[in-house]
Design an enzyme around this catalytic site. Structure first.
Site, mmCIF file in Angstrom:
data_model
loop_
_atom_site.group_PDB
_atom_site.id
_atom_site.type_symbol
_atom_site.label_atom_id
_atom_site.label_comp_id
_atom_site.label_asym_id
_atom_site.label_seq_id
_atom_site.Cartn_x
_atom_site.Cartn_y
_atom_site.Cartn_z
ATOM 1 N N SER A 186 30.001 -4.342 42.716
ATOM 2 C CA SER A 186 29.843 -5.671 43.315
ATOM 3 C C SER A 186 30.291 -6.772 42.357
ATOM 4 O O SER A 186 30.277 -6.596 41.137
ATOM 5 C CB SER A 186 28.385 -5.902 43.698
ATOM 6 O OG SER A 186 27.906 -4.842 44.483
HETATM 7 N N1 SAH Z 1 25.245 -1.196 42.926
HETATM 8 C C1 SAH Z 1 26.658 -1.037 42.772
HETATM 9 C C2 SAH Z 1 27.406 -1.248 44.060
HETATM 10 C C3 SAH Z 1 27.651 0.030 44.752
HETATM 11 S S1 SAH Z 1 28.537 -0.095 46.269
HETATM 12 C C4 SAH Z 1 27.148 -1.963 41.662
HETATM 13 O O1 SAH Z 1 26.580 -1.945 40.614
HETATM 14 O O2 SAH Z 1 28.108 -2.664 41.805
HETATM 15 C C5 SAH Z 1 27.296 0.444 47.392
HETATM 16 C C6 SAH Z 1 26.875 1.874 47.278
HETATM 17 O O3 SAH Z 1 25.920 2.116 48.308
HETATM 18 C C7 SAH Z 1 27.966 2.905 47.474
HETATM 19 O O4 SAH Z 1 28.056 3.707 46.340
HETATM 20 C C8 SAH Z 1 27.505 3.708 48.691
HETATM 21 O O5 SAH Z 1 27.795 5.088 48.623
HETATM 22 C C9 SAH Z 1 26.006 3.467 48.657
HETATM 23 N N2 SAH Z 1 25.298 3.720 49.900
HETATM 24 C C10 SAH Z 1 25.647 3.400 51.187
HETATM 25 N N3 SAH Z 1 24.701 3.820 52.042
HETATM 26 C C11 SAH Z 1 23.709 4.405 51.293
HETATM 27 C C12 SAH Z 1 22.481 5.048 51.590
HETATM 28 N N4 SAH Z 1 22.034 5.208 52.850
HETATM 29 N N5 SAH Z 1 21.731 5.537 50.565
HETATM 30 C C13 SAH Z 1 22.151 5.418 49.279
HETATM 31 N N6 SAH Z 1 23.312 4.838 48.939
HETATM 32 C C14 SAH Z 1 24.089 4.338 49.925
#
Ligand code: SAH
Length: 269
Positions: A111
């Site tokens: 993000s």
């Molecule tokens: N927190 C991260 C952003 C990750 S993007 C950062 O530091 O920038 C969002 C993530 O959410 C992805 O890896 C995706 O696989 C995960 N995601 C989506 N649906 C999910 C769910 N139901 N349970 C756990 N993770 C999920």
């Protein structure tokens, strides 16, 4: 008729055009680079050679975020500590301190720092966190590469972070290890169900956006706790940040700015 015989090389080989082995000049010492390689590989942080490891680079990013309106000093200090370039592909490392999201594989993204900062600031402004000046017991849905987890861990008593894609869960574990943040627990599973074994949570934050807030998150939010998540608005075409505060009597919901997160999906890969 047999093929004409090729001239056989004479030994020792003459290095045509290279002038042969110089008789004088500096002696090559392969031991020296080998020793250096051992030193480099023993380092816990990848050598970047681009100046990205410096605190100044991170502070410059934070100063820009402050100029854009972020305020909370504890959140800024946490952002200033985490080396974001270690969470992205080496080829993208030079962009790591720009306010941009970047690919982390499997169609997911790290993000934008301003959005990470804004969401954590919203959590810190919750009634419980504001008085205690800590997020307390925190649940993050969507570990991704682990960057936001590293920021959250500094502001939480304990952080549970859940990811549904196994390769990303494993990668986050590897990337977080050198930071030695001993209050993070990474969970591989479907975060739409929250994480009941450690509920309730004082703070819940989602890094993926769904159609609605899963009931499990609301049920696992502690009284006095706050949840921040991207959710689709009524039109279904855009996401907005939603904040929910749980009081003794009710869930109080407020809607904030538009955002653009990867979709929240159910199940694991
Ligand atoms: N927190 C991260 C952003 C990750 S993007 C950062 O530091 O920038 C969002 C993530 O959410 C992805 O890896 C995706 O696989 C995960 N995601 C989506 N649906 C999910 C769910 N139901 N349970 C756990 N993770 C999920």
């Amino acid at each position: 008729m047999s093929a004409p015989e090729r001239p056989r090389p004479k030994f020792p080989l003459q290095l045509d055009g290279l002038g042969g082995v110089p008789k004088k000049g500096p002696l090559l010492r392969p031991q020296q680079p080998l020793r250096q390689a051992a030193v480099d590989s023993a380092r816990s942080v990848r050598p970047s050679g681009l100046g990205l490891d410096s605190a100044d680079v991170r502070q410059r990013m934070v100063t820009k975020l402050q100029a854009a309106g972020l305020r909370d000093e504890l959140v800024m200090a946490a952002l200033a500590k985490v080396p974001r370039h270690l969470f992205v592909d080496t080829a993208l490392a030079t962009q790591a301190y720009e306010d941009t999201s970047l690919p982390i594989g499997l169609g997911q993204t790290i993000s934008k720092p301003s959005v990470v900062g804004r969401m954590i600031e919203l959590l810190m402004n919750g009634p419980g966190a504001r008085t205690r000046r800590t997020l307390g017991h925190t649940l993050e849905i969507g570990t991704g590469c682990g960057y936001q987890a590293a920021v959250l861990a500094q502001l939480s008593r304990q952080l549970m972070s859940i990811e549904r894609l196994k390769p990303l869960h494993d990668k986050a574990r590897e990337l977080l290890a050198p930071l030695r943040l001993n209050n993070i627990r990474l969970v591989y599973g479907d975060g739409m169900r929250g994480h009941p074994p450690n509920a309730p949570y004082d703070s819940i934050i989602a890094a993926a956006g769904g159609e609605a807030l899963p009931d499990a998150w609301l049920a696992q939010l502690a009284v006095g706790g706050r949840l921040v998540a991207p959710v689709h608005d009524a039109s279904g075409r855009r996401q907005v940040l939603v904040v929910v505060d749980r009081t003794e009597e009710a869930y109080e919901r407020s809607v904030h700015e538009a955002v653009n997160f990867v979709p929240l999906k159910s199940g694991t890969d």
